[in-house]
Design a protein around this motif. Structure first.
Motif, PDB file in Angstrom:
ATOM      1  N   LEU A  50      10.555 -29.673 -23.436  1.00  0.00           N
ATOM      2  CA  LEU A  50      10.100 -29.542 -22.052  1.00  0.00           C
ATOM      3  C   LEU A  50       8.596 -29.757 -21.967  1.00  0.00           C
ATOM      4  CD1 LEU A  50      10.827 -28.738 -19.091  1.00  0.00           C
ATOM      5  CD2 LEU A  50      10.293 -26.372 -19.753  1.00  0.00           C
ATOM      6  N   VAL A  51       8.183 -30.693 -21.119  1.00  0.00           N
ATOM      7  CA  VAL A  51       6.756 -30.882 -20.805  1.00  0.00           C
ATOM      8  C   VAL A  51       6.489 -30.140 -19.510  1.00  0.00           C
ATOM      9  CG1 VAL A  51       4.961 -32.522 -20.155  1.00  0.00           C
ATOM     10  CG2 VAL A  51       6.556 -33.092 -21.996  1.00  0.00           C
ATOM     11  N   ALA A  52       5.584 -29.170 -19.570  1.00  0.00           N
ATOM     12  CA  ALA A  52       5.272 -28.342 -18.405  1.00  0.00           C
ATOM     13  C   ALA A  52       3.788 -28.466 -18.073  1.00  0.00           C
ATOM     14  CB  ALA A  52       5.634 -26.881 -18.672  1.00  0.00           C
ATOM     15  N   THR A  53       3.492 -28.553 -16.787  1.00  0.00           N
ATOM     16  CA  THR A  53       2.106 -28.646 -16.333  1.00  0.00           C
ATOM     17  C   THR A  53       2.007 -28.149 -14.899  1.00  0.00           C
ATOM     18  OG1 THR A  53       2.316 -30.828 -15.305  1.00  0.00           O
ATOM     19  CG2 THR A  53       1.768 -30.805 -17.647  1.00  0.00           C
ATOM     20  N   PHE A  54       0.801 -27.812 -14.479  1.00  0.00           N
ATOM     21  CA  PHE A  54       0.490 -27.760 -13.058  1.00  0.00           C
ATOM     22  C   PHE A  54       0.347 -29.218 -12.626  1.00  0.00           C
ATOM     23  CE2 PHE A  54      -2.318 -27.271  -9.356  1.00  0.00           C
ATOM     24  CZ  PHE A  54      -1.630 -26.274  -8.672  1.00  0.00           C
ATOM     25  N   PRO A  55       0.702 -29.556 -11.368  1.00  0.00           N
ATOM     26  CA  PRO A  55       0.614 -30.959 -10.945  1.00  0.00           C
ATOM     27  C   PRO A  55      -0.750 -31.584 -11.215  1.00  0.00           C
ATOM     28  CG  PRO A  55       1.769 -29.677  -9.285  1.00  0.00           C
ATOM     29  CD  PRO A  55       1.269 -28.695 -10.304  1.00  0.00           C
ATOM     30  N   LYS A  56      -0.690 -32.829 -11.680  1.00  0.00           N
ATOM     31  CA  LYS A  56      -1.863 -33.668 -11.930  1.00  0.00           C
ATOM     32  C   LYS A  56      -2.727 -33.158 -13.085  1.00  0.00           C
ATOM     33  CE  LYS A  56      -2.109 -36.832 -10.184  1.00  0.00           C
ATOM     34  NZ  LYS A  56      -1.354 -38.052 -10.588  1.00  0.00           N
ATOM     35  N   ALA A  57      -2.062 -32.649 -14.104  1.00  0.00           N
ATOM     36  CA  ALA A  57      -2.781 -32.152 -15.285  1.00  0.00           C
ATOM     37  C   ALA A  57      -2.512 -33.003 -16.523  1.00  0.00           C
ATOM     38  CB  ALA A  57      -2.399 -30.697 -15.551  1.00  0.00           C
ATOM     39  N   GLY A  58      -1.939 -34.194 -16.341  1.00  0.00           N
ATOM     40  CA  GLY A  58      -1.650 -35.047 -17.478  1.00  0.00           C
ATOM     41  C   GLY A  58      -0.177 -35.095 -17.840  1.00  0.00           C
ATOM     42  N   VAL A 135       0.491 -28.648 -20.747  1.00  0.00           N
ATOM     43  CA  VAL A 135      -0.817 -29.294 -20.642  1.00  0.00           C
ATOM     44  C   VAL A 135      -1.592 -28.655 -19.502  1.00  0.00           C
ATOM     45  CG1 VAL A 135      -2.067 -31.461 -20.447  1.00  0.00           C
ATOM     46  CG2 VAL A 135       0.244 -31.464 -21.417  1.00  0.00           C
ATOM     47  N   ALA A 136      -2.794 -28.196 -19.797  1.00  0.00           N
ATOM     48  CA  ALA A 136      -3.661 -27.556 -18.806  1.00  0.00           C
ATOM     49  C   ALA A 136      -4.920 -28.403 -18.616  1.00  0.00           C
ATOM     50  CB  ALA A 136      -4.028 -26.148 -19.250  1.00  0.00           C
ATOM     51  N   ARG A 137      -5.315 -28.572 -17.370  1.00  0.00           N
ATOM     52  CA  ARG A 137      -6.508 -29.356 -17.025  1.00  0.00           C
ATOM     53  C   ARG A 137      -7.450 -28.485 -16.220  1.00  0.00           C
ATOM     54  NH1 ARG A 137      -6.253 -35.033 -13.519  1.00  0.00           N
ATOM     55  NH2 ARG A 137      -8.305 -35.860 -14.137  1.00  0.00           N
ATOM     56  N   ASN A 138      -8.738 -28.709 -16.361  1.00  0.00           N
ATOM     57  CA  ASN A 138      -9.696 -27.878 -15.631  1.00  0.00           C
ATOM     58  C   ASN A 138      -9.438 -27.941 -14.123  1.00  0.00           C
ATOM     59  OD1 ASN A 138     -12.007 -29.391 -14.052  1.00  0.00           O
ATOM     60  ND2 ASN A 138     -11.723 -30.603 -15.922  1.00  0.00           N
ATOM     61  N   ALA A 139      -9.665 -26.816 -13.476  1.00  0.00           N
ATOM     62  CA  ALA A 139      -9.244 -26.630 -12.089  1.00  0.00           C
ATOM     63  C   ALA A 139      -9.904 -27.602 -11.120  1.00  0.00           C
ATOM     64  CB  ALA A 139      -9.542 -25.197 -11.655  1.00  0.00           C
ATOM     65  N   LYS A 140     -11.146 -27.952 -11.368  1.00  0.00           N
ATOM     66  CA  LYS A 140     -11.871 -28.805 -10.424  1.00  0.00           C
ATOM     67  C   LYS A 140     -11.342 -30.234 -10.434  1.00  0.00           C
ATOM     68  CE  LYS A 140     -16.110 -26.019 -10.590  1.00  0.00           C
ATOM     69  NZ  LYS A 140     -17.543 -25.981 -10.955  1.00  0.00           N
ATOM     70  N   ASP A 141     -11.168 -30.805 -11.625  1.00  0.00           N
ATOM     71  CA  ASP A 141     -10.611 -32.153 -11.708  1.00  0.00           C
ATOM     72  C   ASP A 141      -9.163 -32.171 -11.233  1.00  0.00           C
ATOM     73  OD1 ASP A 141     -12.780 -33.702 -12.607  1.00  0.00           O
ATOM     74  OD2 ASP A 141     -12.474 -33.076 -14.674  1.00  0.00           O
ATOM     75  N   CYS A 142      -8.444 -31.087 -11.528  1.00  0.00           N
ATOM     76  CA  CYS A 142      -7.058 -30.978 -11.082  1.00  0.00           C
ATOM     77  C   CYS A 142      -6.995 -31.007  -9.558  1.00  0.00           C
ATOM     78  CB  CYS A 142      -6.450 -29.677 -11.610  1.00  0.00           C
ATOM     79  SG  CYS A 142      -4.791 -29.874 -12.281  1.00  0.00           S
ATOM     80  N   MET A 143      -7.895 -30.282  -8.923  1.00  0.00           N
ATOM     81  CA  MET A 143      -7.935 -30.246  -7.460  1.00  0.00           C
ATOM     82  C   MET A 143      -8.165 -31.637  -6.881  1.00  0.00           C
ATOM     83  SD  MET A 143     -10.654 -28.460  -4.835  1.00  0.00           S
ATOM     84  CE  MET A 143     -10.314 -26.745  -5.164  1.00  0.00           C
ATOM     85  N   VAL A 144      -9.138 -32.343  -7.416  1.00  0.00           N
ATOM     86  CA  VAL A 144      -9.462 -33.674  -6.904  1.00  0.00           C
ATOM     87  C   VAL A 144      -8.283 -34.625  -7.087  1.00  0.00           C
ATOM     88  CG1 VAL A 144     -10.910 -35.713  -7.279  1.00  0.00           C
ATOM     89  CG2 VAL A 144     -11.952 -33.435  -7.208  1.00  0.00           C
ATOM     90  N   SER A 145      -7.682 -34.601  -8.271  1.00  0.00           N
ATOM     91  CA  SER A 145      -6.559 -35.487  -8.558  1.00  0.00           C
ATOM     92  C   SER A 145      -5.357 -35.166  -7.670  1.00  0.00           C
ATOM     93  CB  SER A 145      -6.174 -35.374 -10.033  1.00  0.00           C
ATOM     94  OG  SER A 145      -5.186 -36.313 -10.365  1.00  0.00           O
ATOM     95  N   TYR A 146      -5.098 -33.884  -7.469  1.00  0.00           N
ATOM     96  CA  TYR A 146      -3.965 -33.459  -6.646  1.00  0.00           C
ATOM     97  C   TYR A 146      -4.189 -33.850  -5.181  1.00  0.00           C
ATOM     98  CZ  TYR A 146       0.154 -30.407  -5.960  1.00  0.00           C
ATOM     99  OH  TYR A 146       1.405 -29.903  -5.703  1.00  0.00           O
ATOM    100  N   TYR A 147      -5.431 -33.738  -4.730  1.00  0.00           N
ATOM    101  CA  TYR A 147      -5.762 -34.127  -3.355  1.00  0.00           C
ATOM    102  C   TYR A 147      -5.412 -35.597  -3.117  1.00  0.00           C
ATOM    103  CZ  TYR A 147      -8.726 -35.623   0.562  1.00  0.00           C
ATOM    104  OH  TYR A 147      -9.193 -36.181   1.730  1.00  0.00           O
ATOM    105  N   HIS A 148      -5.851 -36.459  -4.019  1.00  0.00           N
ATOM    106  CA  HIS A 148      -5.576 -37.880  -3.852  1.00  0.00           C
ATOM    107  C   HIS A 148      -4.083 -38.181  -4.025  1.00  0.00           C
ATOM    108  CE1 HIS A 148      -9.646 -39.227  -3.270  1.00  0.00           C
ATOM    109  NE2 HIS A 148     -10.053 -38.542  -4.329  1.00  0.00           N
ATOM    110  N   PHE A 149      -3.417 -37.419  -4.902  1.00  0.00           N
ATOM    111  CA  PHE A 149      -1.981 -37.604  -5.088  1.00  0.00           C
ATOM    112  C   PHE A 149      -1.212 -37.227  -3.826  1.00  0.00           C
ATOM    113  CE2 PHE A 149       2.158 -35.936  -6.828  1.00  0.00           C
ATOM    114  CZ  PHE A 149       2.685 -37.180  -7.149  1.00  0.00           C
ATOM    115  N   GLN A 150      -1.590 -36.137  -3.188  1.00  0.00           N
ATOM    116  CA  GLN A 150      -0.914 -35.752  -1.957  1.00  0.00           C
ATOM    117  C   GLN A 150      -1.176 -36.750  -0.828  1.00  0.00           C
ATOM    118  OE1 GLN A 150      -1.084 -30.923  -2.239  1.00  0.00           O
ATOM    119  NE2 GLN A 150      -0.365 -31.809  -0.335  1.00  0.00           N
TER     120      GLN A 150
END
Length: 302
Positions: A50-58, A135-150
């Motif tokens: 199982l690959v688990a992540t918060f969205p847009k974390a790789g 996979v965990a990604r820093n919150a700030k980059d995650c926010m930006v990536s998720y914003y553009h993804f949405q």
């Protein structure tokens, strides 16, 4: 993907739209809420991965890495189908895209994907002692990536303006909930289950080192040549040009790449191009409060 499948998908997207619901106070697509019992009662197998992540974390990056590890670096076989077909997303339900039903029909060993917070993961994964790569990604980059993804993902709510999204994300009012709760929850569970906790920033810094770490976790003894092949094929540039990994096979009414490409930048520190000075101050204050005592640290730049 064939026209009939596209037509069915179009109907489903238009029917579901961007409706959302909640499970235990966490925001999810309504289509997920509609079959939640089926998702939560999903039956894992002992040899699942199982690959688990918060969205847009790789997520897609790690999916491709694990797929190639399981295939001993056979790039041709890794191109057998789009990533979202090869790796069922167990809690998503925009039929006819693969999810629980297709996962149930797959032969073992299965590679699966989830964005679920730890407390909502189907219990069978723990009962079967399944190996999980988080996979965990820093919150700030995650926010930006998720914003553009949405912005480009038509099956998720419109994120609104950057200022609106900043507040929503910080409060955890985005699909799949709070980044803080997500990364901390999985971090605390890492020694209780077979969980390999990987940092996106480490993958950017030294991909071969992290791929070797994953292969060791999966009990795969790969040669340096195979590791190099996996590194090359899963580099950002390679995946961006790979239609089996970049979601370009999906029509624009699902993922509108003219708004923002699915694979946008893949860098550490892009948040600095988005955060206003006052937003950074607000974020850092909330971050310090929420992360205190977790012993979990991230790098916001390399």
């Amino acid at each position: 993907m064939n026209p009939e499948l596209m037509e069915k998908l179009a109907e489903e997207i238009q029917k579901v739209g961007f409706k959302t619901g909640q499970i235990q106070g966490i925001l999810f697509p309504q289509s997920t809420c509609d079959i939640w019992d089926q998702i939560y009662n999903f039956q894992a197998r002992e040899d699942d991965i199982l690959v688990a992540t918060f969205p847009k974390a790789g997520t897609t990056w790690m999916q491709e890495i694990v797929d190639l590890i399981m295939l001993n670096g056979d790039v041709e076989r890794s191109m057998r189908a789009p990533c979202f077909v090869k790796v069922p997303f167990i809690e998503i339900n925009p039929r006819p895209l693969p999810s629980v039903e297709s996962a149930n029909a797959m032969k073992s060993p299965r590679l699966l994907k989830t964005h679920l917070p730890i407390q909502l993961v189907p219990p069978s994964f723990w009962e079967k002692n399944v190996k999980v790569i988080y996979v965990a990604r820093n919150a700030k980059d995650c926010m930006v990536s998720y914003y553009h993804f949405q912005r480009m993902n038509k099956s998720l709510p419109d994120p609104g303006t950057w200022e609106e999204y900043f507040s929503a994300y910080l409060a955890g009012n985005v699909p799949w909930g709070s980044w803080f709760d997500h990364v901390i929850g999985w971090w605390k569970a890492r020694d209780k289950q077979q969980i390999l906790y990987v940092f996106y920033e480490d993958m950017i810094e030294d991909p071969k080192r992290e791929i070797r770490k994953v292969s060791t976790f999966l009990d795969k003894d790969l040669t340096e040549e195979v590791l190099d092949t996996i590194c090359h094929h899963t580099s950002f540039d390679s995946m961006k040009d790979n239609p089996m990994a970049n979601y370009s096979v999906l029509p624009s009414f699902v993922f509108d790449h003219s708004i923002s490409p699915f694979m946008r930048k893949g860098k550490v520190g892009d948040w600095m191009n988005h955060f206003l000075v006052e937003q950074n101050i607000i974020f850092d204050e909330e971050y310090k409060k929420r992360m205190e005592g977790s012993r979990l640290s991230f790098r916001n730049k390399l």
